[in-house]
Design a protein around this motif. Sequence first.
Motif, PDB file in Angstrom:
ATOM      1  N   LYS A   1       0.778  -1.007  -0.007  1.00 22.02           N
ATOM      2  CA  LYS A   1      -0.143   0.077   0.154  1.00 22.02           C
ATOM      3  C   LYS A   1       0.785   1.184   0.043  1.00 22.02           C
ATOM      4  O   LYS A   1       0.383   2.181  -0.449  1.00 22.02           O
ATOM      5  CB  LYS A   1      -1.123  -0.013   1.225  1.00 22.02           C
ATOM      6  N   ARG A   2       1.946   1.139   0.363  1.00 24.10           N
ATOM      7  CA  ARG A   2       2.899   2.506   0.572  1.00 24.10           C
ATOM      8  C   ARG A   2       3.322   2.699  -0.805  1.00 24.10           C
ATOM      9  O   ARG A   2       3.419   3.996  -1.124  1.00 24.10           O
ATOM     10  CB  ARG A   2       4.229   2.072   1.250  1.00 24.10           C
ATOM     11  N   GLY A   3       3.291   1.752  -1.722  1.00 25.38           N
ATOM     12  CA  GLY A   3       3.587   2.291  -3.191  1.00 25.38           C
ATOM     13  C   GLY A   3       4.762   2.941  -3.537  1.00 25.38           C
ATOM     14  O   GLY A   3       4.907   3.712  -4.302  1.00 25.38           O
ATOM     15  N   THR A   4       5.945   2.724  -2.722  1.00 27.40           N
ATOM     16  CA  THR A   4       7.082   3.280  -2.652  1.00 27.40           C
ATOM     17  C   THR A   4       8.204   2.479  -3.476  1.00 27.40           C
ATOM     18  O   THR A   4       9.220   2.969  -3.443  1.00 27.40           O
ATOM     19  CB  THR A   4       7.581   4.024  -1.403  1.00 27.40           C
ATOM     20  N   GLU A   5       7.878   1.312  -3.484  1.00 23.96           N
ATOM     21  CA  GLU A   5       9.098   0.504  -3.825  1.00 23.96           C
ATOM     22  C   GLU A   5       8.454  -0.716  -4.726  1.00 23.96           C
ATOM     23  O   GLU A   5       7.424  -0.974  -5.005  1.00 23.96           O
ATOM     24  CB  GLU A   5       9.501  -0.405  -2.396  1.00 23.96           C
ATOM     25  N   SER A   6       9.541  -1.083  -5.595  1.00 23.48           N
ATOM     26  CA  SER A   6       9.305  -2.004  -6.478  1.00 23.48           C
ATOM     27  C   SER A   6       8.939  -3.612  -5.766  1.00 23.48           C
ATOM     28  O   SER A   6       9.014  -3.848  -4.551  1.00 23.48           O
ATOM     29  CB  SER A   6      10.473  -2.644  -7.550  1.00 23.48           C
ATOM     30  N   GLU A   7       8.302  -4.447  -6.515  1.00 22.98           N
ATOM     31  CA  GLU A   7       7.902  -5.707  -6.033  1.00 22.98           C
ATOM     32  C   GLU A   7       8.975  -6.538  -5.484  1.00 22.98           C
ATOM     33  O   GLU A   7       8.940  -7.254  -4.458  1.00 22.98           O
ATOM     34  CB  GLU A   7       7.066  -6.724  -6.872  1.00 22.98           C
TER      35      GLU A   7
END
Length: 218
Positions: A148-154
């Motif tokens: 949910k943070r959406g700041t990093e790649s998988e």
Amino acid sequence: MKVLGESQNSEQHLAQGILFVISGPSGVGKTSIIRSVLERIEHVVFSVSCTTRKQRPGEIDGIDYYFVSHEQFEKMIQENKFIEWARVHDNYYGTPADMVYENIRKGFDVILDIDVQGALTVKNNFSGAKFIFIAPPSYEILRERLKKRGTESEEKIQRRLETAKKELTFIPEFEYLIINEDLEESIRNLSSIIFAERLRYERIKDIAKVRKLMEEVR
């Protein structure tokens, strides 16, 4: 507005401050809990760490972290400027010593938000510190929070989750455990730990009012 602890006698804070070391997996909610506690409790300061990682959107240099280059960080290591430092996920993180010692001498409690590796280093080298682990309700919930943070790649998320597995095995090394299922409850729990540690007799026995009381009953 600071609303917790207002009734506490300010004289109590003439005693040396306490170092609270808070750790737990990335994404568990440590930042949200700590920020709320800092807003609500007097005489508590946050130790801003240095890091070489990139600044995320919304982060402020000097508030969230001191963002420095690898060269600057390595120079600080050589000059013994850190209480602890570690390399995590290809970046350096470290706790500047001067700020911590200065505030504790002045009677302020200091909160550190550091990784488990750093917390164990402090545990071995800093007497009197209190160690608090913040854990997720479940591993799956931690995974959801990181996404949910959406700041990093998988790929980076998976690396953090693997690190979290290792970090969770160190829970028994800590004095306190907060499972962050409900944010407000977690804030109250951390606040309670701070107040309880402040009221230990060994800490406040030399305060004038306490000495006077003990003399009166002798």
